[in-house]
Design a protein around this motif. Sequence first.
Motif, PDB file in Angstrom:
ATOM      1  N   HIS A 103      43.160 -31.645 -10.567  1.00 43.49           N
ATOM      2  CA  HIS A 103      41.902 -32.329 -10.899  1.00 43.49           C
ATOM      3  C   HIS A 103      42.069 -33.102 -12.203  1.00 43.49           C
ATOM      4  O   HIS A 103      43.010 -32.878 -12.957  1.00 43.49           O
ATOM      5  CB  HIS A 103      40.734 -31.343 -10.983  1.00 43.49           C
ATOM      6  CG  HIS A 103      40.882 -30.325 -12.071  1.00 43.49           C
ATOM      7  ND1 HIS A 103      41.766 -29.262 -11.979  1.00 43.49           N
ATOM      8  CD2 HIS A 103      40.259 -30.189 -13.278  1.00 43.49           C
ATOM      9  CE1 HIS A 103      41.675 -28.532 -13.078  1.00 43.49           C
ATOM     10  NE2 HIS A 103      40.788 -29.074 -13.888  1.00 43.49           N
ATOM     11  N   HIS A 111      41.169 -33.224 -15.323  1.00 45.66           N
ATOM     12  CA  HIS A 111      40.852 -32.741 -16.667  1.00 45.66           C
ATOM     13  C   HIS A 111      42.113 -32.892 -17.523  1.00 45.66           C
ATOM     14  O   HIS A 111      43.226 -32.683 -17.032  1.00 45.66           O
ATOM     15  CB  HIS A 111      40.412 -31.267 -16.649  1.00 45.66           C
ATOM     16  CG  HIS A 111      38.934 -31.090 -16.422  1.00 45.66           C
ATOM     17  ND1 HIS A 111      38.391 -29.929 -15.938  1.00 45.66           N
ATOM     18  CD2 HIS A 111      37.896 -31.939 -16.638  1.00 45.66           C
ATOM     19  CE1 HIS A 111      37.074 -30.061 -15.855  1.00 45.66           C
ATOM     20  NE2 HIS A 111      36.750 -31.273 -16.271  1.00 45.66           N
ATOM     21  N   ASP A 133      43.584 -31.127 -19.651  1.00 46.11           N
ATOM     22  CA  ASP A 133      44.543 -30.021 -19.728  1.00 46.11           C
ATOM     23  C   ASP A 133      45.402 -29.919 -18.464  1.00 46.11           C
ATOM     24  O   ASP A 133      46.270 -29.056 -18.373  1.00 46.11           O
ATOM     25  CB  ASP A 133      43.854 -28.696 -20.059  1.00 46.11           C
ATOM     26  CG  ASP A 133      42.790 -28.295 -19.067  1.00 46.11           C
ATOM     27  OD1 ASP A 133      41.991 -29.151 -18.658  1.00 46.11           O
ATOM     28  OD2 ASP A 133      42.752 -27.114 -18.684  1.00 46.11           O
ATOM     29  N   HIS A 134      45.173 -30.821 -17.499  1.00 44.30           N
ATOM     30  CA  HIS A 134      46.000 -30.878 -16.286  1.00 44.30           C
ATOM     31  C   HIS A 134      46.682 -32.247 -16.135  1.00 44.30           C
ATOM     32  O   HIS A 134      47.682 -32.365 -15.449  1.00 44.30           O
ATOM     33  CB  HIS A 134      45.154 -30.565 -15.044  1.00 44.30           C
ATOM     34  CG  HIS A 134      44.544 -29.202 -15.117  1.00 44.30           C
ATOM     35  ND1 HIS A 134      44.951 -28.149 -14.333  1.00 44.30           N
ATOM     36  CD2 HIS A 134      43.572 -28.702 -15.940  1.00 44.30           C
ATOM     37  CE1 HIS A 134      44.266 -27.060 -14.660  1.00 44.30           C
ATOM     38  NE2 HIS A 134      43.432 -27.377 -15.633  1.00 44.30           N
ATOM     39  N   HIS A 165      34.434 -26.930  -9.221  1.00 42.83           N
ATOM     40  CA  HIS A 165      34.817 -26.920 -10.639  1.00 42.83           C
ATOM     41  C   HIS A 165      33.888 -27.897 -11.346  1.00 42.83           C
ATOM     42  O   HIS A 165      33.058 -28.561 -10.708  1.00 42.83           O
ATOM     43  CB  HIS A 165      36.297 -27.309 -10.754  1.00 42.83           C
ATOM     44  CG  HIS A 165      36.857 -27.205 -12.145  1.00 42.83           C
ATOM     45  ND1 HIS A 165      36.547 -26.173 -13.004  1.00 42.83           N
ATOM     46  CD2 HIS A 165      37.737 -28.010 -12.819  1.00 42.83           C
ATOM     47  CE1 HIS A 165      37.195 -26.369 -14.149  1.00 42.83           C
ATOM     48  NE2 HIS A 165      37.910 -27.470 -14.066  1.00 42.83           N
ATOM     49  N   ASP A 179      41.709 -25.044 -11.233  1.00 46.88           N
ATOM     50  CA  ASP A 179      40.581 -24.411 -11.939  1.00 46.88           C
ATOM     51  C   ASP A 179      39.432 -24.250 -10.945  1.00 46.88           C
ATOM     52  O   ASP A 179      39.177 -25.156 -10.158  1.00 46.88           O
ATOM     53  CB  ASP A 179      40.104 -25.301 -13.092  1.00 46.88           C
ATOM     54  CG  ASP A 179      41.079 -25.322 -14.259  1.00 46.88           C
ATOM     55  OD1 ASP A 179      42.077 -24.581 -14.217  1.00 46.88           O
ATOM     56  OD2 ASP A 179      40.830 -26.080 -15.220  1.00 46.88           O
TER      57      ASP A 179
HETATM   58 ZN   LIG Z   1      39.501 -28.101 -15.356  1.00 46.68          ZN
END
Ligand SMILES: [Zn+2]
Length: 455
Positions: free
Chosen positions: A95, A97, A99-100, A162, A184
């Motif tokens: 996804h 975000h 942090d990904h 999410h 997530d």
């Molecule tokens: Zn996330």
Amino acid sequence: MLPKLTCYGGVGEIGGNKFLLEDRGAKVLLDFGAGFADGADYFDSSITPRAVNGAGDLFEFGLLPEIQGLYSKKSLQNTKIKHTEPEVDAVILSHYHWDHTGRIGLTDPKIPVYCGETTSLIHGAYSESTGSPLDGHAIRKFRTGDRFRIGPMEFVPIHVDHSIPGAYGFVVHTSGETLAYTGDFRFHGPAGSMTRDFIEVARSEKPSLLLTEGTRVSNESQETNLSEEAVQREATRMVKGTRSLVFSTFRGNDVDRINTFYQSCLASGRRLVVSMKMAILLEMLKADKRLRVPRVGNDVDVYLRRKKSGRLDDSDYFAWERPFVDSGVSAEQVRQRQGKVFLHLEAWNFPELIDIRPEKGGTYIHAATEAFNEEGEREESIIRNWIEHVGFRYSQLHASGHAPRKEVGELVEGIAAKKVVPVHTEHPCLFRAFDKSGRWTLELPKRGKPISLHS
Ligand SMILES: [Zn+2]
Ligand SMILES: [Zn+2]
């Protein structure tokens, strides 16, 4: 050689997911994100990695894996790693975000990125406005129900709920065993049933290894697990009880939250006013027929910040912003209609309050996670100072993007893999408590150390 999985991030930390899956010469990365605390011991807002050194300043502290055939020429300039043609076949993105996605921008643009159709639209919105880490990469889109192959591996993407639309988990059939990766997830958002779909499909594909997030697997009290629906109820109550302006800080790509506040506005006769960045995201997401988002102009207005000349001239705005100027409202207009406006205002745009000059007695909704580190606490205290300065009520109201501890345990039990590898959590050891049946083993990942898919 047997298929293997190596965790290069998300190990004992929330975010920073970087997992390399290798099978008979094929190499695939599951996410390639930046950790929230990446480099916090060495860098801050004023001490930053030097661009001239490519990714070298990150390699120095082990913040990025030194994988051959992964990075772009530019990221490797002036580093000890030599640029070669890509040896990594793809990045599979769960996804959009940071942090990904955060480190994808350093990878060789010849490496394609596989992502959900909705994620590709979100990427499009960022690409046009602030730029996206996926820029320059070929995008291969998937939806739930698709299956695709990379070398000997077959990928089965399955949607999850999410705090951003277009989030997926995966089942990966390798030439040996099968792996499931959650990305997530949560169950308490408007699309909670999608995470239950994931459990069901993952279980039926009989994975030997489950790579799961555990953001909220901690010892802290978890009494409050507000659902998005509860946020809407409470927000509507607050908005109805306020006579002057309501404004709120929340993540601009949390489409569930945009819908939540849009509903609160409908229930209270207010108009939602969003930022330019949110406007372009909503505009892009119109193309996703399965997603319901308010329409810019029809349903929501756009806040016009003063820029350049300070006169709100068309030419003050970027080309991507100009189509929204017609739906724009100025600080003065917000002031005139303050009892009828719900304004989305990020903390970095708080100086706009100086122009808006709202009457005292309004409501501020901090609709984001509460501070969990020193930097967050510092920002929160600044936010509180602003709220006090304008004489507003401060309220905290948020539904997390992640499942609470108990529900993570239920997912682990439900998927019934033989081996469980907890990632995206500060407390992987606490997963031990979930193993009531004794049917699976817990493997605590170590950064850079390969894990066999066999139990
Ligand atoms: Zn996330
Ligand atoms: Zn994450």
